[in-house]
Scaffold this motif. Sequence first.
Motif, PDB file in Angstrom:
ATOM      1  N   THR A   7     -12.373   2.878  -4.135  1.00 39.87           N
ATOM      2  CA  THR A   7     -11.207   3.120  -3.301  1.00 39.87           C
ATOM      3  C   THR A   7     -10.897   4.604  -3.280  1.00 39.87           C
ATOM      4  O   THR A   7     -11.480   5.388  -4.013  1.00 39.87           O
ATOM      5  N   SER A   8      -9.977   4.970  -2.425  1.00 45.45           N
ATOM      6  CA  SER A   8      -9.453   6.329  -2.355  1.00 45.45           C
ATOM      7  C   SER A   8      -7.935   6.208  -2.388  1.00 45.45           C
ATOM      8  O   SER A   8      -7.363   5.415  -1.648  1.00 45.45           O
ATOM      9  N   VAL A   9      -7.291   6.986  -3.271  1.00 41.61           N
ATOM     10  CA  VAL A   9      -5.843   6.925  -3.407  1.00 41.61           C
ATOM     11  C   VAL A   9      -5.255   8.303  -3.164  1.00 41.61           C
ATOM     12  O   VAL A   9      -5.959   9.307  -3.191  1.00 41.61           O
ATOM     13  N   HIS A  10      -3.949   8.354  -2.954  1.00 38.96           N
ATOM     14  CA  HIS A  10      -3.314   9.594  -2.524  1.00 38.96           C
ATOM     15  C   HIS A  10      -2.424  10.235  -3.571  1.00 38.96           C
ATOM     16  O   HIS A  10      -1.799  11.259  -3.288  1.00 38.96           O
ATOM     17  N   SER A  11      -2.354   9.643  -4.767  1.00 41.38           N
ATOM     18  CA  SER A  11      -1.541  10.251  -5.815  1.00 41.38           C
ATOM     19  C   SER A  11      -2.120   9.897  -7.178  1.00 41.38           C
ATOM     20  O   SER A  11      -2.869   8.919  -7.323  1.00 41.38           O
ATOM     21  N   GLU A  14      -0.906   6.411  -8.153  1.00 41.77           N
ATOM     22  CA  GLU A  14      -1.712   5.334  -7.551  1.00 41.77           C
ATOM     23  C   GLU A  14      -3.060   5.210  -8.248  1.00 41.77           C
ATOM     24  O   GLU A  14      -3.561   4.102  -8.449  1.00 41.77           O
ATOM     25  N   CYS A  15      -3.638   6.350  -8.593  1.00 38.18           N
ATOM     26  CA  CYS A  15      -4.927   6.343  -9.273  1.00 38.18           C
ATOM     27  C   CYS A  15      -4.818   5.654 -10.622  1.00 38.18           C
ATOM     28  O   CYS A  15      -5.658   4.829 -10.973  1.00 38.18           O
ATOM     29  N   ARG A  17      -2.690   3.384 -11.541  1.00 40.10           N
ATOM     30  CA  ARG A  17      -2.552   1.935 -11.322  1.00 40.10           C
ATOM     31  C   ARG A  17      -3.894   1.297 -10.944  1.00 40.10           C
ATOM     32  O   ARG A  17      -4.240   0.218 -11.428  1.00 40.10           O
ATOM     33  N   ALA A  18      -4.640   1.968 -10.052  1.00 39.75           N
ATOM     34  CA  ALA A  18      -5.940   1.422  -9.617  1.00 39.75           C
ATOM     35  C   ALA A  18      -6.920   1.350 -10.785  1.00 39.75           C
ATOM     36  O   ALA A  18      -7.657   0.357 -10.930  1.00 39.75           O
ATOM     37  N   SER A 104      -6.721  13.643  -2.026  1.00 42.71           N
ATOM     38  CA  SER A 104      -6.999  12.252  -2.377  1.00 42.71           C
ATOM     39  C   SER A 104      -7.904  12.206  -3.606  1.00 42.71           C
ATOM     40  O   SER A 104      -8.624  13.163  -3.899  1.00 42.71           O
TER      41      SER A 104
END
Length: 114
Positions: A7-11, A14-15, A17-18, A104
């Motif tokens: 995936t690609s996350v923006h913060s 978020e990273c 959590r992922a 990202s």
Amino acid sequence: MTYTIHTSVHSIEECKRAVEELHRKGYTKEQITLVTNNACQEAILENWDLRGADGAIFSSHSLLEKVNNLFNLKQYEYFQKKTGTFPNGMDFLADRIAAIESGSIVIITKEADE
């Protein structure tokens, strides 16, 4: 081993959590690589405490403890040229480079061969 752009996350939040979700699904630290820009990498490496969207403070180092590699694009390119680990060289991230340069964070997972 097969490598997948998970995936690609923006913060950073978020990273985190992922990556925690990947660990809940059975991935190990050794199977997770992050690629981001210099500024985001520096923020992760240098800031012990960050404020999440809900105002809660979390440690970026708790993220570092759960991943094998944290590369900026130049480091990723050097690592790739040296080891040939990821498929298709720099083309592996080709469609994500602009997003990475904008901050990202791409999460790459190493999948077990079946």
